[in-house]
Design a protein around this motif. Structure first.
Motif: not given
Length: 83
Positions: A20-47
């Motif tokens: 929300s802050r990235g798109f609303e306040e900073l007017d970004l077009h694209r946001i990306y994130a990375t996680c360790d492939p073994r961290n299934l919980g983080s991948a679920r959150v991003l999805s």
């Protein structure tokens, strides 16, 4: 995040706020994130946040026991607004 907070939706809420802050306040077009492939919980959150899996970057981080890959997720502003 401390393990005692895992599974309570805290990571998802933090992610929503960051997007929300990235798109609303900073007017970004694209946001990306990375996680360790073994961290299934983080991948679920991003999805759950509506982010799209784009692929795996090999050997991006050197940590205690060797090189680690990173899973890459992203979301575009128009995708975020449609959620």
């Amino acid at each position: 995040m401390h393990p005692r907070f895992w599974g309570q939706g805290v990571g998802t809420e933090i992610g929503r706020e960051l997007l929300s802050r990235g798109f609303e306040e900073l007017d970004l077009h694209r946001i990306y994130a990375t996680c360790d492939p073994r961290n299934l919980g983080s991948a679920r959150v991003l999805s759950k946040l509506g982010m799209t899996w784009e692929g795996r970057h090999r050997h991006t981080t050197l940590i205690r026991d060797g090189w680690r890959d990173s899973e890459l997720f992203s979301i575009l502003e128009e995708e975020w607004r449609a959620i």
